[in-house]
Design a protein around this motif. Structure first.
Motif, PDB file in Angstrom:
ATOM      1  N   ARG A 156     -47.656 -19.850  15.710  1.00 34.86           N
ATOM      2  CA  ARG A 156     -48.698 -20.864  15.875  1.00 34.86           C
ATOM      3  C   ARG A 156     -48.075 -22.234  15.705  1.00 34.86           C
ATOM      4  O   ARG A 156     -47.538 -22.581  14.650  1.00 34.86           O
ATOM      5  N   LEU A 157     -48.121 -23.010  16.759  1.00 30.74           N
ATOM      6  CA  LEU A 157     -47.521 -24.338  16.713  1.00 30.74           C
ATOM      7  C   LEU A 157     -48.458 -25.334  16.045  1.00 30.74           C
ATOM      8  O   LEU A 157     -49.686 -25.185  16.086  1.00 30.74           O
ATOM      9  N   PRO A 158     -47.897 -26.372  15.426  1.00 31.09           N
ATOM     10  CA  PRO A 158     -48.754 -27.408  14.831  1.00 31.09           C
ATOM     11  C   PRO A 158     -49.487 -28.197  15.903  1.00 31.09           C
ATOM     12  O   PRO A 158     -49.071 -28.231  17.068  1.00 31.09           O
ATOM     13  N   ASP A 159     -50.573 -28.817  15.507  1.00 28.99           N
ATOM     14  CA  ASP A 159     -51.299 -29.691  16.426  1.00 28.99           C
ATOM     15  C   ASP A 159     -50.582 -31.024  16.604  1.00 28.99           C
ATOM     16  O   ASP A 159     -50.790 -31.722  17.595  1.00 28.99           O
ATOM     17  N   LEU A 160     -49.742 -31.381  15.625  1.00 28.15           N
ATOM     18  CA  LEU A 160     -49.041 -32.660  15.653  1.00 28.15           C
ATOM     19  C   LEU A 160     -47.737 -32.519  14.884  1.00 28.15           C
ATOM     20  O   LEU A 160     -47.684 -31.858  13.840  1.00 28.15           O
ATOM     21  N   ILE A 161     -46.677 -33.144  15.395  1.00 31.54           N
ATOM     22  CA  ILE A 161     -45.387 -33.204  14.705  1.00 31.54           C
ATOM     23  C   ILE A 161     -45.110 -34.665  14.364  1.00 31.54           C
ATOM     24  O   ILE A 161     -45.274 -35.549  15.205  1.00 31.54           O
ATOM     25  N   ALA A 162     -44.696 -34.924  13.114  1.00 30.74           N
ATOM     26  CA  ALA A 162     -44.356 -36.282  12.683  1.00 30.74           C
ATOM     27  C   ALA A 162     -42.943 -36.263  12.114  1.00 30.74           C
ATOM     28  O   ALA A 162     -42.618 -35.418  11.284  1.00 30.74           O
ATOM     29  N   ILE A 163     -42.121 -37.210  12.556  1.00 32.16           N
ATOM     30  CA  ILE A 163     -40.716 -37.245  12.161  1.00 32.16           C
ATOM     31  C   ILE A 163     -40.376 -38.636  11.639  1.00 32.16           C
ATOM     32  O   ILE A 163     -40.780 -39.645  12.224  1.00 32.16           O
ATOM     33  N   GLY A 164     -39.609 -38.683  10.537  1.00 32.88           N
ATOM     34  CA  GLY A 164     -39.129 -39.947   9.997  1.00 32.88           C
ATOM     35  C   GLY A 164     -37.632 -39.913   9.790  1.00 32.88           C
ATOM     36  O   GLY A 164     -37.086 -38.893   9.360  1.00 32.88           O
ATOM     37  N   SER A 165     -36.958 -41.024  10.102  1.00 35.41           N
ATOM     38  CA  SER A 165     -35.508 -41.074   9.961  1.00 35.41           C
ATOM     39  C   SER A 165     -35.041 -42.512   9.834  1.00 35.41           C
ATOM     40  O   SER A 165     -35.773 -43.448  10.146  1.00 35.41           O
ATOM     41  N   SER A 166     -33.780 -42.674   9.381  1.00 35.23           N
ATOM     42  CA  SER A 166     -33.215 -44.011   9.238  1.00 35.23           C
ATOM     43  C   SER A 166     -31.736 -43.957   9.585  1.00 35.23           C
ATOM     44  O   SER A 166     -31.385 -43.488  10.662  1.00 35.23           O
ATOM     45  N   THR A 167     -30.852 -44.376   8.690  1.00 33.99           N
ATOM     46  CA  THR A 167     -29.426 -44.427   8.999  1.00 33.99           C
ATOM     47  C   THR A 167     -28.909 -43.050   9.420  1.00 33.99           C
ATOM     48  O   THR A 167     -29.054 -42.073   8.696  1.00 33.99           O
ATOM     49  N   GLY A 168     -28.304 -42.983  10.588  1.00 30.89           N
ATOM     50  CA  GLY A 168     -27.851 -41.708  11.146  1.00 30.89           C
ATOM     51  C   GLY A 168     -28.907 -41.030  11.988  1.00 30.89           C
ATOM     52  O   GLY A 168     -28.640 -40.018  12.640  1.00 30.89           O
ATOM     53  N   GLY A 169     -30.107 -41.586  11.996  1.00 33.52           N
ATOM     54  CA  GLY A 169     -31.217 -40.946  12.687  1.00 33.52           C
ATOM     55  C   GLY A 169     -31.145 -41.030  14.200  1.00 33.52           C
ATOM     56  O   GLY A 169     -31.741 -40.196  14.885  1.00 33.52           O
ATOM     57  N   VAL A 170     -30.423 -42.011  14.728  1.00 29.05           N
ATOM     58  CA  VAL A 170     -30.310 -42.105  16.183  1.00 29.05           C
ATOM     59  C   VAL A 170     -29.659 -40.835  16.727  1.00 29.05           C
ATOM     60  O   VAL A 170     -30.168 -40.186  17.640  1.00 29.05           O
ATOM     61  N   GLU A 171     -28.540 -40.455  16.139  1.00 31.27           N
ATOM     62  CA  GLU A 171     -27.865 -39.232  16.572  1.00 31.27           C
ATOM     63  C   GLU A 171     -28.707 -37.999  16.270  1.00 31.27           C
ATOM     64  O   GLU A 171     -28.826 -37.083  17.090  1.00 31.27           O
ATOM     65  N   ALA A 172     -29.307 -37.970  15.063  1.00 24.08           N
ATOM     66  CA  ALA A 172     -30.095 -36.802  14.666  1.00 24.08           C
ATOM     67  C   ALA A 172     -31.280 -36.584  15.600  1.00 24.08           C
ATOM     68  O   ALA A 172     -31.567 -35.451  16.014  1.00 24.08           O
ATOM     69  N   LEU A 173     -31.976 -37.650  15.951  1.00 18.10           N
ATOM     70  CA  LEU A 173     -33.123 -37.521  16.857  1.00 18.10           C
ATOM     71  C   LEU A 173     -32.692 -37.089  18.254  1.00 18.10           C
ATOM     72  O   LEU A 173     -33.396 -36.319  18.920  1.00 18.10           O
ATOM     73  N   MET A 174     -31.543 -37.572  18.701  1.00 20.82           N
ATOM     74  CA  MET A 174     -31.031 -37.151  20.008  1.00 20.82           C
ATOM     75  C   MET A 174     -30.869 -35.635  20.031  1.00 20.82           C
ATOM     76  O   MET A 174     -31.228 -34.965  21.001  1.00 20.82           O
ATOM     77  N   GLN A 175     -30.335 -35.068  18.939  1.00 18.54           N
ATOM     78  CA  GLN A 175     -30.119 -33.629  18.907  1.00 18.54           C
ATOM     79  C   GLN A 175     -31.442 -32.879  18.814  1.00 18.54           C
ATOM     80  O   GLN A 175     -31.677 -31.922  19.559  1.00 18.54           O
ATOM     81  N   VAL A 176     -32.305 -33.288  17.905  1.00 14.90           N
ATOM     82  CA  VAL A 176     -33.571 -32.567  17.709  1.00 14.90           C
ATOM     83  C   VAL A 176     -34.428 -32.610  18.974  1.00 14.90           C
ATOM     84  O   VAL A 176     -34.934 -31.577  19.435  1.00 14.90           O
ATOM     85  N   LEU A 177     -34.576 -33.781  19.576  1.00 14.79           N
ATOM     86  CA  LEU A 177     -35.454 -33.892  20.742  1.00 14.79           C
ATOM     87  C   LEU A 177     -34.856 -33.251  21.988  1.00 14.79           C
ATOM     88  O   LEU A 177     -35.591 -32.900  22.920  1.00 14.79           O
ATOM     89  N   SER A 178     -33.540 -33.070  22.011  1.00 11.64           N
ATOM     90  CA  SER A 178     -32.941 -32.370  23.153  1.00 11.64           C
ATOM     91  C   SER A 178     -33.395 -30.918  23.208  1.00 11.64           C
ATOM     92  O   SER A 178     -33.298 -30.269  24.241  1.00 11.64           O
ATOM     93  N   GLU A 179     -33.925 -30.410  22.096  1.00 12.88           N
ATOM     94  CA  GLU A 179     -34.388 -29.029  22.025  1.00 12.88           C
ATOM     95  C   GLU A 179     -35.905 -28.907  22.121  1.00 12.88           C
ATOM     96  O   GLU A 179     -36.450 -27.810  22.010  1.00 12.88           O
TER      97      GLU A 179
END
Length: 343
Positions: A156-179
């Motif tokens: 069962r997928l969530p109705d909403l996903i919320a993500i927070g990030s800062s230093t290093g997050g540019v690379e981290a978000l690139m990886q997570v959202l690529s999936e």
């Protein structure tokens, strides 16, 4: 409190002198060395162990982006890029932030610009050093082929996903959202970035993700397959309930030292989506997002945190874990899989 130690790396004698002069006026900063190229800088980093490095892009023998990659892999240290190529929105800026630069500033046309901006950035960057860890060598997860099953439909997928990030997050978000699959739940993100960078960063994320990624404008309905990145600058991003839940940008003071703040976003999700959401806190300095993520967990949400080994700066995820806000800590490469398949 000890003064922040800085190594200045630039092939221009004049620019090194300007940077040193700008920093030497602050009693909480000391320039411990100057290097004209990455090879000199490498040896000085071993000898001096500076808290922060300022780094030019265009230099002889090795450019600054390649040297930044080596620093983050072998000797993680907060780096502020100071270059004519790192103006707001420039491709080089996003490349540097993706690798893990703390911030990027353009070489000033007038001295006062640097005098006003750089010392504050140096002191903030120095705080991040203790939490920095070596980058893994595995690289970003491969983007799934279009005909692969994007997720296990039994989960069962969530109705909403919320993500927070800062230093290093540019690379981290690139990886997570690529999936992320094309039909992912509506997703909202706060990544600490200057206002001039978030539009181009959203476009970059859109190119690596099958979901539609855009910089939030305020008022958009929360739609499946859409990811909304908070614009940097003067407003917080929140989600609002209703017949058509939506994204809203609101005025307000800084929270946890930031605007937009991850805490503000997560708190709005906890209030308006209760147990039907998933919160994710990624690499970053400080504690923004920890309290809001705790509120989400207490409201029944699933909450995930990036683990120490895969975080460039294990600050925000550490605080969230320590206060009990995180349901599960995971390596970066397993976070999207956990959201969409539970494995």
């Amino acid at each position: 409190m000890c003064a922040a130690s800085v190594l200045v790396v630039d092939d221009s004698v004049t620019m090194r002198a300007l940077i040193k002069h700008a920093l030497s006026r602050d009693p909480d900063i000391v320039v411990v060395g100057e290097a004209s190229n990455p090879f000199e800088a490498r040896n000085m980093m071993k000898q001096l162990d500076p808290d922060v490095v300022t780094l030019d892009v265009e230099m002889p023998n090795m450019n600054g982006i390649d040297f930044l990659e080596k620093i983050m892999t072998l000797r993680p240290t907060p780096v502020i890029m100071v270059s004519n190529l790192t103006a707001p929105g420039a491709a080089t800026t996003l490349a540097a932030l993706e690798i893990g630069a703390f911030d990027c500033v353009a070489k000033p046309s007038a001295r006062e610009t640097m005098f006003n901006e750089l010392p504050g950035l140096i002191k903030e960057a120095a705080k991040a050093k203790a939490g920095m860890t070596r980058r893994g060598h595995a690289g970003a997860a491969a983007r799934p082929a279009a005909n692969e099953p994007a997720k296990d439909r039994r989960v069962r997928l969530p109705d909403l996903i919320a993500i927070g990030s800062s230093t290093g997050g540019v690379e981290a978000l690139m990886q997570v959202l690529s999936e992320f699959p094309a039909d992912c739940p509506p997703t909202v993100i706060v990544q600490h970035l200057p206002a001039a960078f978030t539009g181009s960063f959203a476009a970059r994320l859109d190119r690596v993700s099958r979901a539609k990624v855009s910089e939030a404008k305020g008022g958009e309905p929360l739609l499946p397959g859409h990811v909304y990145l908070a614009p940097g600058g003067a407003r917080h991003m929140v989600v609002k309930p209703g017949a058509r839940p939506s994204v809203s940008l609101v005025e307000g003071e800084t929270v946890s030292g930031h605007r937009p703040s991850v805490d503000v976003l997560f708190t709005s999700v906890a209030k308006n989506f209760s147990g039907s959401s998933c919160g994710v806190i990624l690499t970053g300095m400080g504690r923004d997002g920890a309290q809001g993520l705790l509120g989400m967990r207490q409201a029944g949400a699933t909450t995930l945190g990036q683990d120490e080994e895969s975080s460039l700066v294990y600050g925000m995820p550490r605080v969230a874990h320590e206060i009990g806000a995180v349901t599960r800590q995971l390596p970066l490469g397993k976070i999207a899989r956990q959201i969409f398949s539970g494995g």
